[in-house]
Scaffold this active site. Structure first.
Site: not given
Ligand SMILES: NC(=O)c1ccc[n+]([C@@H]2O[C@H](COP(=O)([O-])OP(=O)(O)OC[C@H]3O[C@@H](n4cnc5c(N)ncnc54)[C@H](O)[C@@H]3O)[C@@H](O)[C@H]2O)c1
Length: 261
Positions: A149, A162
């Site tokens: 992130s 986080y």
């Molecule tokens: N969306 C953003 O703005 C953003 C920004 C920076 C980083 N991220 C990172 O990107 C990644 C994806 O985020 P996103 O925005 O697609 O979120 P999201 O919540 O839409 O997707 C995350 C996925 O991870 C799965 N998950 C959660 N816990 C789990 C576990 N214990 N085992 C297996 N699967 C699990 C969830 O079921 C979900 O499908 C994350 O690591 C998040 O921290 C997202």
């Protein structure tokens, strides 16, 4: 000296295991990898959604499957790696994307909540790398992409847990990259650092993009908008491909210019 032809991102023959692949950035990474010619095993705790995403990929003519995986469970990891090799013949790409976000300050954060997020965001990718590396070695090499992130560099009062997990993930990524380079494993390891992206993590299940908090976040982005999940997917596909053959231990920021601003 003559410049050789640039390698284009081509994932023909490559096989990816993508955690959190049911939706959001993980699903976008799966689409990008498949569109570059790779096969994708989506892994998630969201079974119905994961099966649906895999079916959509197959309907578009891609090689995609789903396996239930909780990244906190080492047995699940062993089974997911075996299922991937069973389904597609090898494992050459791991995308450690599953993650959760919790808002907590240094005063409000509890030890239990901190341990819970560490277990998913940091120990999850650690378990994944340990499970996948032997299969990648057996395949002659591979690429690992850890989704961190931009909070590794840009923190706020509520990112006490986080951002700490993501900074540690970026750090272990570099250690793994150096070890795997020095031991001749032919496995590259890089981290991707998204800024705010329009996924359910940020906008909630109802996808409300007009929340004041989200608007305030967008105001800080030099490009003036949140990212689209596909824009992270494209970077993941590049880092997973031989086009990035000399890139390891790197941090790739995908945040519309937030971090350098
Ligand atoms: N969306 C953003 O703005 C953003 C920004 C920076 C980083 N991220 C990172 O990107 C990644 C994806 O985020 P996103 O925005 O697609 O979120 P999201 O919540 O839409 O997707 C995350 C996925 O991870 C799965 N998950 C959660 N816990 C789990 C576990 N214990 N085992 C297996 N699967 C699990 C969830 O079921 C979900 O499908 C994350 O690591 C998040 O921290 C997202």
């Amino acid at each position: 000296m003559a410049i050789r032809r640039t390698n284009s991102p081509d994932l023909g023959g490559k096989v990816a295991l993508i955690t959190g692949g049911a939706r959001g950035l993980g699903a976008a990474a799966a689409w990008a990898i498949c569109e570059a010619g790779g096969a994708a095993m989506l892994a998630d705790i969201l079974v119905d959604r994961g099966e649906q995403t895999a079916a959509e990929l197959r309907e578009a003519g891609h090689a995609a499957r789903f396996v239930r995986l909780d990244v906190r469970d080492e047995g699940d990891w062993a089974a997911a790696v075996a299922a991937t090799v069973d389904a597609f013949g090898s494992l050459t790409i791991l995308v450690n994307n599953a993650g959760i976000a919790t808002a907590a300050t240094i005063e409000s954060l509890t030890v239990a909540d901190f341990q819970a997020i560490l277990d998913i965001n940091l120990l999850g990718p650690f378990r994944g790398m340990q499970a996948a590396i032997p299969a990648m070695k057996a395949a002659g090499g591979g690429a690992i992409v850890n989704i961190a992130s931009n909070s590794t560099r840009r923190v706020s009062a509520i990112t006490a847990s986080y951002a700490a997990t993501k900074a540690a993930l970026a750090n272990i990524t570099k250690s793994a990259a150096i070890h795997l380079a020095q031991t001749g494993a032919n496995i590259r390891v890089n981290s991707v650092h998204p800024g705010p992206h329009a996924t359910e993590m940020l906008l909630g299940d109802d996808g409300k993009a007009d929340l004041p908090e989200v608007k305030a976040l967008c105001d800080l982005i030099p490009m003036g908008r949140m990212g689209h999940a596909e824009e992270v997917g494209a970077v993941v596909a590049f880092l997973a491909s031989d086009a990035a053959s000399y890139v390891t231990g790197a941090e790739m920021f995908v945040d519309g210019g937030v971090t350098p601003h």
